[in-house]
Design an enzyme around this catalytic site. Structure first.
Site, short mmCIF file in Angstrom:
data_model
loop_
_atom_site.label_atom_id
_atom_site.label_comp_id
_atom_site.label_asym_id
_atom_site.label_seq_id
_atom_site.Cartn_x
_atom_site.Cartn_y
_atom_site.Cartn_z
N HIS A 214 -10.25 5.12 12.33
CA HIS A 214 -10.61 3.73 12.06
C HIS A 214 -9.32 2.90 12.07
O HIS A 214 -8.29 3.32 11.53
CB HIS A 214 -11.30 3.65 10.70
N CYS B 42 -17.33 -0.26 7.64
CA CYS B 42 -16.46 0.32 8.69
C CYS B 42 -16.91 1.71 9.12
O CYS B 42 -16.49 2.18 10.18
CB CYS B 42 -15.02 0.36 8.21
N ASN C 75 -8.94 -5.15 12.65
CA ASN C 75 -9.97 -4.31 12.04
C ASN C 75 -11.34 -4.83 12.47
O ASN C 75 -11.79 -5.87 12.00
CB ASN C 75 -9.83 -4.34 10.52
N1 ACO Z 1 1.02 -13.00 4.61
C1 ACO Z 1 2.08 -13.03 3.79
N2 ACO Z 1 2.05 -12.52 2.54
C2 ACO Z 1 0.88 -11.98 2.13
C3 ACO Z 1 -0.26 -11.94 2.95
C4 ACO Z 1 -0.16 -12.48 4.23
N3 ACO Z 1 -1.19 -12.48 5.10
N4 ACO Z 1 -1.25 -11.34 2.26
C5 ACO Z 1 -0.75 -11.01 1.07
N5 ACO Z 1 0.54 -11.42 0.97
C6 ACO Z 1 1.47 -11.24 -0.13
C7 ACO Z 1 0.78 -11.00 -1.45
O1 ACO Z 1 0.41 -12.24 -2.07
C8 ACO Z 1 1.88 -10.29 -2.23
O2 ACO Z 1 2.79 -11.22 -2.71
P1 ACO Z 1 3.48 -11.03 -4.17
O3 ACO Z 1 4.27 -9.72 -4.04
O4 ACO Z 1 4.31 -12.23 -4.31
O5 ACO Z 1 2.35 -10.92 -5.15
C9 ACO Z 1 2.58 -9.47 -1.15
O6 ACO Z 1 2.25 -10.08 0.10
C10 ACO Z 1 2.14 -8.03 -1.11
O7 ACO Z 1 0.72 -7.99 -1.07
P2 ACO Z 1 -0.06 -6.64 -1.15
O8 ACO Z 1 -1.55 -6.92 -1.19
O9 ACO Z 1 0.52 -5.81 -2.22
O10 ACO Z 1 0.32 -6.02 0.28
P3 ACO Z 1 0.04 -4.60 0.85
O11 ACO Z 1 1.28 -3.98 1.28
O12 ACO Z 1 -0.88 -3.79 -0.04
O13 ACO Z 1 -0.79 -4.93 2.19
C11 ACO Z 1 -3.06 -4.98 3.04
C12 ACO Z 1 -2.02 -5.64 2.11
C13 ACO Z 1 -2.58 -5.11 4.46
C14 ACO Z 1 -4.38 -5.70 2.88
C15 ACO Z 1 -3.21 -3.49 2.70
O14 ACO Z 1 -3.33 -3.34 1.31
C16 ACO Z 1 -4.39 -2.84 3.37
O15 ACO Z 1 -4.40 -2.63 4.56
N6 ACO Z 1 -5.41 -2.43 2.60
C17 ACO Z 1 -6.54 -1.67 3.11
C18 ACO Z 1 -7.44 -2.41 4.05
C19 ACO Z 1 -8.57 -1.48 4.47
O16 ACO Z 1 -8.38 -0.35 4.80
N7 ACO Z 1 -9.80 -1.94 4.40
C20 ACO Z 1 -10.87 -0.96 4.60
C21 ACO Z 1 -11.85 -1.27 5.49
S1 ACO Z 1 -12.30 -2.96 5.63
C22 ACO Z 1 -14.02 -3.04 5.70
O17 ACO Z 1 -14.71 -2.18 5.27
C23 ACO Z 1 -14.69 -4.30 6.26
#
Ligand code: ACO
Length: 318
Positions: A245, A113, A275
């Site tokens: 980003h 990214c 993203n």
């Molecule tokens: N739909 C519904 N539920 C989901 C989904 C989905 N698409 N994905 C995960 N869940 C569930 C999980 O299984 C979990 O369930 P549980 O509580 O029963 O275990 C719950 O939702 C919470 O999941 P978390 O992973 O804790 O959710 P979080 O609030 O952390 O959000 C996310 C996830 C959006 C991925 C976030 O962590 C994020 O944005 N992370 C950073 C991403 C990023 O910046 N990437 C960097 C660059 S990418 C690159 O370099 C290519």
């Protein structure tokens, strides 16, 4: 003293728009979950056969057109991408062939990214030392090709697109400073485990420990914006625009809070673009410039964080 300045911007998004409602039919998710956890509402996906360089060429031509630079006059191409058309020739060279600026240096770099931030930093230095006069800096991706469409944790996040800027020499900055970082100790939190030397997979896919990546992204982006302000003797609140980003609206809000910037001064495109990795910052910049919010003379902070981990920023007087 020579500086570099952004002469113009350009962007291109594939025609196909994939909505959250459509994703509800592909994986066990909901529009509400995607919106509240990420801010994403829709994203663009490349057509079958449409490649990263196809998207990049359109973005580059738009930037060159806006700058009044003929494609054949480009004298330097820096291209950030994690989803190259081929192992080689690199995307910079493939783009050079399309544009017809034969013989000039052209390369791509894969810092996920932060690809555009790395490419911008390198191009800025070439312009400042006088070795480049019409540099093309590109970030372009077809992340849909390395997305596991059965994995709800990642399928809702990633998308395709391209952005570009033309850098030219100027008597005043321009690009005031760039700040690049990398830390390979957390590779297992975000990676695509397919490669030539380790073995190619027929279906390479991004693997991400979202929660851990989120925390480190907020922390590293917080420190790099501090570093950028401090390197330029600026106080929080001194910026006109944050161009971040576009990974997750909550990460963007955290960085805006750190900078004491209201969200009205932040260019947010994550709802429409998802993203797009290396394409995300130049795409957002182009949106802000073309809709008239970002004006000549405005002070901008560009930043990105991605796989590696890699991260970086640029302070730019537009
Ligand atoms: N739909 C519904 N539920 C989901 C989904 C989905 N698409 N994905 C995960 N869940 C569930 C999980 O299984 C979990 O369930 P549980 O509580 O029963 O275990 C719950 O939702 C919470 O999941 P978390 O992973 O804790 O959710 P979080 O609030 O952390 O959000 C996310 C996830 C959006 C991925 C976030 O962590 C994020 O944005 N992370 C950073 C991403 C990023 O910046 N990437 C960097 C660059 S990418 C690159 O370099 C290519």
């Amino acid at each position: 003293m020579i500086y570099s300045r952004i002469a113009a911007t350009g962007a291109y998004l594939p025609e196909r728009v994939l909505t959250n409602a459509e994703l509800e039919k592909l994986v066990d998710t909901t529009d509400e979950w995607i919106r509240t956890r990420t801010g994403i509402e829709r994203r663009h996906i490349a057509a079958a056969g449409e490649t990263t360089v196809d998207l990049a060429e359109r973005a580059a031509r738009r930037a060159l057109d806006a700058a009044g630079v003929a494609p054949g006059e480009v004298d330097f191409i820096a291209f950030g991408t994690t989803t190259p058309d081929l192992i080689f020739p690199n995307c910079g060279v493939l783009l050079q062939e399309r544009l017809g600026c034969y013989g000039v240096p052209a390369f791509s770099l894969e810092t996920a990214c932060s690809g555009f931030m790395y490419a911008l930093s390198i191009a800025d230095k070439y312009v400042r030392c006088g070795d480049a006069k019409r540099a093309l800096v590109v970030g372009a991706e077809t992340l849909s090709r390395i997305t596991d469409w059965k994995d709800r944790a990642t399928a809702v996040l990633f998308a395709d697109g391209a952005g570009a800027v033309v850098l030219e020499p100027a008597a005043a900055p321009g690009v005031l400073s760039t700040h690049l970082h990398a830390d390979g100790r957390h590779q297992e939190l975000l990676y695509c485990g397919s490669g030539v030397s380790k073995g190619l997979s027929l279906s390479p896919a991004i693997t991400m420990a979202g929660k851990e990546v989120f925390k480190i992204a907020v922390s590293k982006l917080g420190s790099v914006v501090d570093e950028t302000l401090s390197a330029n003797g600026l106080e929080r609140g001194a910026l006109d625009w944050l161009v971040p980003h576009q990974a997750n609206i909550r990460i963007i809000q955290a960085t805006a809070t750190k900078l004491a910037m209201p969200m009205e001064r932040v260019i947010v495109t994550v709802q429409d673009h998802g993203n797009t990795s290396a394409a995300s910052v130049p795409l957002a910049l182009d949106v802000g410039v073309r809709d008239g919010r970002i004006k000549r003379g405005d002070l901008l902070l560009l930043e990105a964080f991605g796989g590696g981990f890699t991260w970086g920023s640029a302070l730019v007087r537009y």
